[in-house]
Each structure stands twice: as C-alpha cells, then as structure tokens.
Design an enzyme around this catalytic site. Structure first.
Site, PDB file in Angstrom:
ATOM      1  N   SER A  13     -20.818 -37.299  -3.935  1.00 15.40           N
ATOM      2  CA  SER A  13     -19.496 -37.905  -3.888  1.00 15.40           C
ATOM      3  C   SER A  13     -19.598 -39.406  -3.672  1.00 15.40           C
ATOM      4  O   SER A  13     -20.112 -39.849  -2.636  1.00 15.40           O
ATOM      5  CB  SER A  13     -18.681 -37.290  -2.741  1.00 15.40           C
ATOM      6  OG  SER A  13     -17.553 -38.087  -2.456  1.00 15.40           O
ATOM      7  N   GLY A 182     -11.224 -38.390   3.088  1.00 14.07           N
ATOM      8  CA  GLY A 182     -11.385 -39.551   2.231  1.00 14.07           C
ATOM      9  C   GLY A 182     -11.869 -40.781   2.965  1.00 14.07           C
ATOM     10  O   GLY A 182     -11.531 -41.009   4.118  1.00 14.07           O
ATOM     11  N   ASP A 184     -10.909 -43.632   2.452  1.00 10.70           N
ATOM     12  CA  ASP A 184      -9.783 -44.552   2.637  1.00 10.70           C
ATOM     13  C   ASP A 184      -8.975 -44.219   3.888  1.00 10.70           C
ATOM     14  O   ASP A 184      -7.920 -44.806   4.131  1.00 10.70           O
ATOM     15  CB  ASP A 184      -8.884 -44.566   1.397  1.00 10.70           C
ATOM     16  CG  ASP A 184      -8.451 -43.179   0.946  1.00 10.70           C
ATOM     17  OD1 ASP A 184      -9.016 -42.181   1.426  1.00 10.70           O
ATOM     18  OD2 ASP A 184      -7.550 -43.101   0.099  1.00 10.70           O
TER      19      ASP A 184
END
Length: 194
Positions: A13, A182, A184
């Site tokens: 990822s 995530g 973010d």
C-alpha cells in the site's frame, strides 16, 4: 505510562508507506510506542468486499495525485512501482517474522523502500533476497523464517483479527480502541496520542 499506536500495514500500500515515513517522528514527539501488525491487504479486501482505489478509474487517478501531494508535504520520495499491484505474500511473511526482533524496523524499512523508493518486483524471491542483503540483513535467514508455519499462521491470524476489529484497508492505526484509517488521518492519531 506511554500510549501505543498500532500500525496495521501491508507494504503493497503506497498510503501505508507514506504513513510509515511519518510514524517514527510522531512517536518521538508524543512519547508513544509503535506496534507493527503486518497483514495481507488482499485478504482484508476479500473478507470485507472492499476494492483497491484503482478499481474505480476516476478514484485511482485522483489517488495518484493525492499521493504525490502527500509525498511532497512529507518531503519523502515516492516512486510508483511499475509492477503494481505486487503480490506481497512473501514480503509480508518476512515482515511478520521480523516483528519483535532487533531487525524489525530495518526489515520493514527495506521492504517499503523496495516498493516505493527504488521499486522492484518484491514478490520474486531473488529480488527480495537482493533487497534484504543490500539492507545489511541475512537474506537466507529471513527467507527461511518466511517459510515457517508459525510465521504463516501469525500473518493469517493478524489478517483475520484485523477484519474482526473493523479494518477494511491499509494503513489502519489504533490508539487504544479508536481506529483511524488512512495516512491522511495522522493528525487525528497524533491528537489521540498527545
């Protein structure tokens, strides 16, 4: 007593790679401990019915631009792997074998670098062996450990346990029982650790 941030990851990822580049400094700033939990992202996708962002062309194109934005913000290199998606079964078994050893961060860092800094086809034992050797590691030892039934079982159990906890992708981070999905969301992770 310091808090712990659990990092549930698969080196395949690119967003987990970006999170990895930031977690060491975050833990230093907050005094937190980092706990690494390797999983198989493909197994999580299958169990949850989720798909990679690239499965939706418009979302995949947006994600590529967003990855570049975050790499620039974090001031880290990010080179898309020309072999993507890479079957990460073997590298994630190596990562699983390394957890809790003195070489843990070196192994995981070498795997991430080989996926997203100087990309290679990490699913091939020859490439993986070269990557580990170049990182100053005993490649034969780690490849042998990756074949251990206990290591295989641990990676499978990690993946199944992650799904049971509500994980649907990578990176996923936990501070206590609070889940953050995530790279973010690292600002929220740091707030939870502060």
């Amino acid at each position: 007593m310091s808090k712990t941030v659990e990092f549930i990851f698969d080196v395949g990822s690119p967003t987990a790679y970006l999170a990895w580049t930031q977690l060491g400094a975050m833990c230093e700033r907050t005094g937190a401990q980092l706990q690494l939990t390797p999983v198989l992202l493909g197994g999580i996708f299958k169990a949850t019915g989720n798909n990679p962002p690239g499965a939706v062309p418009a979302k995949g194109m947006y994600m590529m631009r967003d990855l570049a934005r975050y790499a620039q913000r974090y001031q880290v290199p990010l080179t898309m792997n020309p072999h993507f998606p890479v079957n990460t079964l073997l590298p994630m078994r190596v990562a699983t074998a390394a957890i809790g050893t003195p070489e843990q961060d070196t192994v995981v860092g070498a795997l991430y670098d080989a996926m997203w800094k100087a990309p290679c086809k990490l699913s091939e034992p020859e490439a993986l062996s070269r990557v580990l050797t170049e990182a100053g590691l005993d490649a034969g030892h780690w490849l042998e450990r990756a074949g251990d039934e206990g290591v295989k079982d641990t990676l499978k159990a990690n993946t199944e346990a992650a799904v049971k906890r509500g994980v649907f992708g990578a990176p996923t981070l936990f501070v206590g029982n609070e889940m953050f999905f995530g790279q973010d969301r690292l600002d929220f992770v740091e707030e939870a650790l502060a």
